[in-house]
Design a protein around this motif. Sequence first.
Motif, PDB file in Angstrom:
ATOM      1  N   PHE A   1       0.961  -1.160  -0.050  1.00 47.71           N
ATOM      2  CA  PHE A   1      -0.048   0.337  -0.050  1.00 47.71           C
ATOM      3  C   PHE A   1       1.029   1.174  -0.181  1.00 47.71           C
ATOM      4  O   PHE A   1       0.379   2.348   0.405  1.00 47.71           O
ATOM      5  CB  PHE A   1      -1.083  -0.061   1.166  1.00 47.71           C
ATOM      6  N   ASP A   2       2.289   1.227  -0.536  1.00 53.21           N
ATOM      7  CA  ASP A   2       2.716   2.218  -0.542  1.00 53.21           C
ATOM      8  C   ASP A   2       2.155   3.359  -1.438  1.00 53.21           C
ATOM      9  O   ASP A   2       1.773   3.115  -2.424  1.00 53.21           O
ATOM     10  CB  ASP A   2       4.240   2.239  -1.178  1.00 53.21           C
ATOM     11  N   GLY A   3       2.203   4.607  -0.871  1.00 54.86           N
ATOM     12  CA  GLY A   3       1.506   5.903  -1.591  1.00 54.86           C
ATOM     13  C   GLY A   3       0.182   5.846  -1.329  1.00 54.86           C
ATOM     14  O   GLY A   3      -0.863   6.668  -1.662  1.00 54.86           O
ATOM     15  N   LEU A   4      -0.508   4.855  -0.481  1.00 56.70           N
ATOM     16  CA  LEU A   4      -1.909   4.673  -0.146  1.00 56.70           C
ATOM     17  C   LEU A   4      -1.866   4.183   1.233  1.00 56.70           C
ATOM     18  O   LEU A   4      -3.111   3.749   1.527  1.00 56.70           O
ATOM     19  CB  LEU A   4      -2.709   3.514  -1.210  1.00 56.70           C
ATOM     20  N   ASN A   5      -0.956   4.819   2.145  1.00 60.74           N
ATOM     21  CA  ASN A   5      -1.155   4.098   3.291  1.00 60.74           C
ATOM     22  C   ASN A   5      -1.297   5.069   4.517  1.00 60.74           C
ATOM     23  O   ASN A   5      -0.929   5.201   5.842  1.00 60.74           O
ATOM     24  CB  ASN A   5       0.465   3.502   3.773  1.00 60.74           C
ATOM     25  N   THR A   6      -1.963   6.474   3.904  1.00 60.56           N
ATOM     26  CA  THR A   6      -2.338   7.313   5.245  1.00 60.56           C
ATOM     27  C   THR A   6      -3.842   7.221   4.937  1.00 60.56           C
ATOM     28  O   THR A   6      -4.423   6.812   3.917  1.00 60.56           O
ATOM     29  CB  THR A   6      -1.881   8.628   4.836  1.00 60.56           C
ATOM     30  N   PRO A   7      -4.595   7.679   5.994  1.00 60.52           N
ATOM     31  CA  PRO A   7      -6.339   7.803   5.636  1.00 60.52           C
ATOM     32  C   PRO A   7      -6.734   8.332   4.684  1.00 60.52           C
ATOM     33  O   PRO A   7      -7.572   7.920   3.940  1.00 60.52           O
ATOM     34  CB  PRO A   7      -6.694   8.521   7.123  1.00 60.52           C
ATOM     35  N   ALA A   8      -5.989   9.591   4.064  1.00 62.48           N
ATOM     36  CA  ALA A   8      -6.401  10.065   2.948  1.00 62.48           C
ATOM     37  C   ALA A   8      -6.275   9.597   1.750  1.00 62.48           C
ATOM     38  O   ALA A   8      -6.895   9.674   0.879  1.00 62.48           O
ATOM     39  CB  ALA A   8      -5.652  11.627   2.995  1.00 62.48           C
ATOM     40  N   THR A   9      -5.193   9.026   1.668  1.00 64.14           N
ATOM     41  CA  THR A   9      -4.516   8.231   0.488  1.00 64.14           C
ATOM     42  C   THR A   9      -5.336   6.705   0.197  1.00 64.14           C
ATOM     43  O   THR A   9      -5.859   6.236  -0.746  1.00 64.14           O
ATOM     44  CB  THR A   9      -3.336   8.161   0.205  1.00 64.14           C
ATOM     45  N   PHE A  10      -5.519   6.219   1.597  1.00 64.62           N
ATOM     46  CA  PHE A  10      -6.229   5.041   1.787  1.00 64.62           C
ATOM     47  C   PHE A  10      -7.682   5.035   1.437  1.00 64.62           C
ATOM     48  O   PHE A  10      -8.311   4.247   0.424  1.00 64.62           O
ATOM     49  CB  PHE A  10      -6.166   4.218   3.124  1.00 64.62           C
ATOM     50  N   ARG A  11      -8.230   6.204   1.584  1.00 62.78           N
ATOM     51  CA  ARG A  11      -9.700   6.660   1.043  1.00 62.78           C
ATOM     52  C   ARG A  11      -9.749   6.662  -0.537  1.00 62.78           C
ATOM     53  O   ARG A  11     -10.512   6.245  -1.033  1.00 62.78           O
ATOM     54  CB  ARG A  11      -9.969   8.034   1.793  1.00 62.78           C
ATOM     55  N   GLU A  12      -8.690   7.062  -0.970  1.00 58.78           N
ATOM     56  CA  GLU A  12      -8.554   6.996  -2.558  1.00 58.78           C
ATOM     57  C   GLU A  12      -8.552   5.639  -2.993  1.00 58.78           C
ATOM     58  O   GLU A  12      -9.504   5.232  -4.047  1.00 58.78           O
ATOM     59  CB  GLU A  12      -7.208   7.736  -2.993  1.00 58.78           C
TER      60      GLU A  12
END
Length: 459
Positions: free
Chosen positions: A223-234
């Motif tokens: 999940f690199d690049g998608l591992n914060t709440p904001a980017t995981f929401r994407e």
Amino acid sequence: MKKLNKQLLKMVLLSTVLLVWGIGCNVVDIDDRPDPNNSELQNIIENPSRADISTLVSGTEAGLRTELRIYHINMGMIGREMYRFLAAEPRNTGDLLGKGNAQLDAGSFYTTRTWASFYRVIRNANITIQAATTLNDGGVYSGEELNGTLGYARTMKAYQYLMALTQTNENGIRQQLEDDIFNAGELLSKEAAYQLIADLLDEAATNLTNAGSAFPFNLSSGFDGLNTPATFREFNRGLRARVEVYRPSPDWNAVLTNYLPESFIDETEDLGFGAYHIFSTATNDLLNQVFADPQAGSGDSWVAHNSWVEDAEAGDLRVDQKVQLRDEPAALDDLSSDYGLFVYQSQTAPMPILRNAELLLIRAEALAQRNNAGDLDAAEDDLNIIRNAAGLGNFSRGVTGGQIEVIDEMLNQRRYELFFEGHRWVDMRRYDRLNELPIDRPDDNVWVSFPIPENENIN
């Protein structure tokens, strides 16, 4: 309501207590595991620690990979993308291809093991939700931390429900209640199941919006690049777009105006950017289970359906990237192939969950479908991004070409770009084109859905 059987309860304990990313346990050999209906599991729910949440999250992510091998064989073979030749397992070329009088068996491994894997992760996510709620109630977790954990767990639940539904289709799925891991919920129809998944993703998106800048746990490098709440929401919103196009009556405007704009779709980004299952050679971790030598002998080989190569447009770079011409054809059970499967080229190659290329293809589909007339020029623009990356020139409709021609091209690009990623059978089914899939033996059949496992099919 039906009690969980002992096997599934053992799986719950395994994924919640013992599975840690990179230091996992054998998720198949579970016979010697203790019954989880004990104080240890109860303690995790009622007296959790922050470390327990991290372990639960790691176990959830690790558990996503458990039966990917069987799932991709199921999807790839019925969708006539590939063959799994294994002389010791005739059900691959028999049951899955509808040979003669064969039927899909509600008690066979290809039905029960994938189902059990999906529901183990779903129950693991539910335990995570209960434990995080307990931490919040006790003042250990802040409201943002609770929302981040709920958003993650509900997104993973929705993803696994969707995986199950792609197999069972009109037979539906069973809902597992968030607040009761020991009792199964009701069996849902296909329509109700899609609504459940959509609602879960939307609820999770709201959680993630209120989750602050960081999760109270770490995600894997998948999940690199998608591992914060904001980017995981994407990532969540991208899954929501997939769910919408899979529904029997998609809301194309919602795909274009609500879901995709909030996802990680980016026409300037690498097509491969996205979320992945990852594998490693670490002790007790899993290797990529669909990696194999493309030149392996006929009796134990993974091969591409010849039509995938034969139907490819001249110059398509994806052919050489995803299959390899065999030195000798592979043959088994009156089937044959000249091409070894080579989508995943090492035992640690990652497998996509959702990537940018799929989002662009979803947008092309929604643009072509919107308002029954579509925005065909814009759809072509997205299709050309995919085509150009594969070394192909721009697609252009004929003088009298219209929506159907663009949809045909969209499905064709999904066929080649998303090859052996679990989409072809679903795509042909949702466009009522299963009869267009190749039949290599005169008595074979193309299935529409898998049965609900026999020990779950209780009203």
